[in-house]
Design a protein around this motif. Structure first.
Motif, PDB file in Angstrom:
ATOM      1  N   HIS A 172      23.072  14.180 -20.147  1.00 40.86           N
ATOM      2  CA  HIS A 172      23.060  12.845 -19.543  1.00 40.86           C
ATOM      3  C   HIS A 172      22.084  11.996 -20.350  1.00 40.86           C
ATOM      4  O   HIS A 172      20.877  12.251 -20.319  1.00 40.86           O
ATOM      5  CB  HIS A 172      22.610  12.903 -18.078  1.00 40.86           C
ATOM      6  N   GLU A 173      22.598  10.995 -21.052  1.00 38.44           N
ATOM      7  CA  GLU A 173      21.742  10.122 -21.853  1.00 38.44           C
ATOM      8  C   GLU A 173      21.344   8.895 -21.044  1.00 38.44           C
ATOM      9  O   GLU A 173      22.126   8.380 -20.248  1.00 38.44           O
ATOM     10  CB  GLU A 173      22.461   9.691 -23.125  1.00 38.44           C
ATOM     11  N   GLY A 174      20.113   8.436 -21.254  1.00 40.18           N
ATOM     12  CA  GLY A 174      19.647   7.224 -20.594  1.00 40.18           C
ATOM     13  C   GLY A 174      19.364   7.386 -19.119  1.00 40.18           C
ATOM     14  O   GLY A 174      19.609   6.470 -18.337  1.00 40.18           O
ATOM     15  N   VAL A 175      18.829   8.556 -18.725  1.00 42.08           N
ATOM     16  CA  VAL A 175      18.495   8.731 -17.305  1.00 42.08           C
ATOM     17  C   VAL A 175      17.230   7.942 -16.966  1.00 42.08           C
ATOM     18  O   VAL A 175      16.421   7.632 -17.842  1.00 42.08           O
ATOM     19  CB  VAL A 175      18.309  10.223 -16.927  1.00 42.08           C
ATOM     20  N   ALA A 176      17.098   7.620 -15.702  1.00 43.20           N
ATOM     21  CA  ALA A 176      15.925   6.884 -15.210  1.00 43.20           C
ATOM     22  C   ALA A 176      15.282   7.694 -14.094  1.00 43.20           C
ATOM     23  O   ALA A 176      15.967   8.382 -13.332  1.00 43.20           O
ATOM     24  CB  ALA A 176      16.343   5.514 -14.687  1.00 43.20           C
ATOM     25  N   ALA A 177      13.966   7.606 -14.009  1.00 41.13           N
ATOM     26  CA  ALA A 177      13.222   8.267 -12.940  1.00 41.13           C
ATOM     27  C   ALA A 177      12.986   7.266 -11.811  1.00 41.13           C
ATOM     28  O   ALA A 177      12.588   6.130 -12.061  1.00 41.13           O
ATOM     29  CB  ALA A 177      11.893   8.789 -13.476  1.00 41.13           C
ATOM     30  N   LEU A 212      14.329  17.880 -20.525  1.00 36.51           N
ATOM     31  CA  LEU A 212      14.191  16.433 -20.600  1.00 36.51           C
ATOM     32  C   LEU A 212      13.453  16.076 -21.885  1.00 36.51           C
ATOM     33  O   LEU A 212      12.375  16.591 -22.150  1.00 36.51           O
ATOM     34  CB  LEU A 212      13.402  15.930 -19.383  1.00 36.51           C
ATOM     35  N   VAL A 213      14.077  15.210 -22.687  1.00 38.35           N
ATOM     36  CA  VAL A 213      13.474  14.749 -23.947  1.00 38.35           C
ATOM     37  C   VAL A 213      13.739  13.261 -24.090  1.00 38.35           C
ATOM     38  O   VAL A 213      14.588  12.694 -23.401  1.00 38.35           O
ATOM     39  CB  VAL A 213      14.035  15.505 -25.175  1.00 38.35           C
ATOM     40  N   ARG A 214      13.010  12.633 -25.003  1.00 38.08           N
ATOM     41  CA  ARG A 214      13.244  11.222 -25.317  1.00 38.08           C
ATOM     42  C   ARG A 214      13.956  11.175 -26.667  1.00 38.08           C
ATOM     43  O   ARG A 214      13.499  11.774 -27.625  1.00 38.08           O
ATOM     44  CB  ARG A 214      11.924  10.453 -25.352  1.00 38.08           C
ATOM     45  N   ASN A 215      15.071  10.438 -26.737  1.00 35.24           N
ATOM     46  CA  ASN A 215      15.824  10.344 -27.990  1.00 35.24           C
ATOM     47  C   ASN A 215      15.180   9.311 -28.921  1.00 35.24           C
ATOM     48  O   ASN A 215      14.260   8.600 -28.518  1.00 35.24           O
ATOM     49  CB  ASN A 215      17.317  10.061 -27.723  1.00 35.24           C
ATOM     50  N   PRO A 216      15.652   9.202 -30.174  1.00 34.99           N
ATOM     51  CA  PRO A 216      15.051   8.250 -31.122  1.00 34.99           C
ATOM     52  C   PRO A 216      15.123   6.786 -30.677  1.00 34.99           C
ATOM     53  O   PRO A 216      14.392   5.943 -31.192  1.00 34.99           O
ATOM     54  CB  PRO A 216      15.864   8.461 -32.405  1.00 34.99           C
ATOM     55  N   PHE A 217      15.996   6.479 -29.716  1.00 38.01           N
ATOM     56  CA  PHE A 217      16.132   5.110 -29.216  1.00 38.01           C
ATOM     57  C   PHE A 217      15.228   4.847 -28.014  1.00 38.01           C
ATOM     58  O   PHE A 217      15.281   3.781 -27.410  1.00 38.01           O
ATOM     59  CB  PHE A 217      17.590   4.820 -28.856  1.00 38.01           C
ATOM     60  N   GLY A 218      14.419   5.845 -27.628  1.00 38.22           N
ATOM     61  CA  GLY A 218      13.488   5.680 -26.522  1.00 38.22           C
ATOM     62  C   GLY A 218      14.067   5.988 -25.156  1.00 38.22           C
ATOM     63  O   GLY A 218      13.400   5.814 -24.141  1.00 38.22           O
ATOM     64  N   LYS A 219      15.304   6.452 -25.105  1.00 37.04           N
ATOM     65  CA  LYS A 219      15.958   6.771 -23.823  1.00 37.04           C
ATOM     66  C   LYS A 219      15.716   8.221 -23.456  1.00 37.04           C
ATOM     67  O   LYS A 219      15.655   9.101 -24.325  1.00 37.04           O
ATOM     68  CB  LYS A 219      17.479   6.532 -23.923  1.00 37.04           C
ATOM     69  N   LEU A 220      15.591   8.487 -22.149  1.00 37.76           N
ATOM     70  CA  LEU A 220      15.464   9.867 -21.681  1.00 37.76           C
ATOM     71  C   LEU A 220      16.832  10.541 -21.702  1.00 37.76           C
ATOM     72  O   LEU A 220      17.832   9.952 -21.287  1.00 37.76           O
ATOM     73  CB  LEU A 220      14.908   9.915 -20.259  1.00 37.76           C
ATOM     74  N   VAL A 221      16.844  11.784 -22.179  1.00 43.43           N
ATOM     75  CA  VAL A 221      18.066  12.578 -22.227  1.00 43.43           C
ATOM     76  C   VAL A 221      17.815  13.848 -21.429  1.00 43.43           C
ATOM     77  O   VAL A 221      16.880  14.600 -21.710  1.00 43.43           O
ATOM     78  CB  VAL A 221      18.461  12.923 -23.681  1.00 43.43           C
ATOM     79  N   LEU A 222      18.654  14.074 -20.429  1.00 47.14           N
ATOM     80  CA  LEU A 222      18.548  15.252 -19.576  1.00 47.14           C
ATOM     81  C   LEU A 222      19.699  16.194 -19.905  1.00 47.14           C
ATOM     82  O   LEU A 222      20.854  15.760 -19.970  1.00 47.14           O
ATOM     83  CB  LEU A 222      18.611  14.846 -18.104  1.00 47.14           C
ATOM     84  N   THR A 223      19.378  17.458 -20.118  1.00 46.30           N
ATOM     85  CA  THR A 223      20.394  18.478 -20.338  1.00 46.30           C
ATOM     86  C   THR A 223      20.260  19.493 -19.210  1.00 46.30           C
ATOM     87  O   THR A 223      19.192  20.081 -19.018  1.00 46.30           O
ATOM     88  CB  THR A 223      20.203  19.174 -21.698  1.00 46.30           C
ATOM     89  N   THR A 224      21.346  19.678 -18.460  1.00 43.50           N
ATOM     90  CA  THR A 224      21.329  20.603 -17.327  1.00 43.50           C
ATOM     91  C   THR A 224      21.404  22.045 -17.821  1.00 43.50           C
ATOM     92  O   THR A 224      21.680  22.300 -18.998  1.00 43.50           O
ATOM     93  CB  THR A 224      22.510  20.340 -16.378  1.00 43.50           C
ATOM     94  N   ALA A 225      21.164  22.985 -16.926  1.00 45.15           N
ATOM     95  CA  ALA A 225      21.260  24.410 -17.251  1.00 45.15           C
ATOM     96  C   ALA A 225      22.668  24.774 -17.706  1.00 45.15           C
ATOM     97  O   ALA A 225      22.856  25.710 -18.485  1.00 45.15           O
ATOM     98  CB  ALA A 225      20.857  25.248 -16.039  1.00 45.15           C
ATOM     99  N   GLU A 226      23.659  24.004 -17.245  1.00 46.23           N
ATOM    100  CA  GLU A 226      25.053  24.252 -17.631  1.00 46.23           C
ATOM    101  C   GLU A 226      25.394  23.621 -18.977  1.00 46.23           C
ATOM    102  O   GLU A 226      26.530  23.738 -19.449  1.00 46.23           O
ATOM    103  CB  GLU A 226      26.013  23.696 -16.562  1.00 46.23           C
TER     104      GLU A 226
END
Length: 155
Positions: free
Chosen positions: A25-30, A7-21
């Motif tokens: 997924h860009e712009g995820v929300a908690a 899980l990282v934050r992109n330059p636009f402030g959105k969370l980006v989730l990358t699965t093990a596979e």
């Protein structure tokens, strides 16, 4: 236990989730599963369609940097002031304006009806104002005598 995603934050402030596979997924929300009873447990990470793409059992189990990202995201999404004192109400008939002290500062809100005060647990209340903002009374027993007296008139 290490998470199965990154899980990282992109330059636009959105969370980006990358699965093990390797699925990104860009712009995820908690989203908290139990925001009042267990705020640190059971966090879903959902995509822009609202579909769950990852689950976090406990924020404390995440690496520190990832946990901080999740906490930041939750803080940005949630606004639930906790009432520490009821200063005054304009009337004991609804609608009426409440003046309260909260952990986010002093404020006033309009209570539409007594049905907008919901008991979550024995001593925990959730109060909704006319704008849909929720105010939490975590433990009625810890309120001062004046606040309890006002609440008793509405419960």
């Amino acid at each position: 236990m290490e998470p199965t995603f990154e899980l990282v934050r992109n330059p636009f402030g959105k969370l980006v989730l990358t699965t093990a596979e390797g699925i990104v997924h860009e712009g995820v929300a908690a989203v908290r599963a139990f925001p009042v009873q267990a705020p640190e447990d059971g966090i879903a990470l959902v995509n822009h369609d609202g579909k769950e793409v990852a689950w976090i059992d406990r924020i404390a189990d995440l690496p520190q940097a990832m946990g901080a990202l999740v906490q930041e995201e939750l803080a940005g999404r949630e606004f639930m002031p906790e009432i520490s004192r009821i200063v005054a109400v304009t009337s004991f008939a609804t609608p009426c304006t409440w003046t309260v002290n909260t952990d986010r500062g002093d404020t006033e809100f309009v209570l539409r009806g007594e049905e907008d005060i919901r008991r979550l647990k024995q001593d925990t209340l959730l109060i909704s104002d006319i704008h849909g903002i929720h105010y939490l009374v975590r433990d009625v027993r810890t309120l001062d005598k004046h606040s309890k007296k006002i609440l008793d008139r509405f419960l």
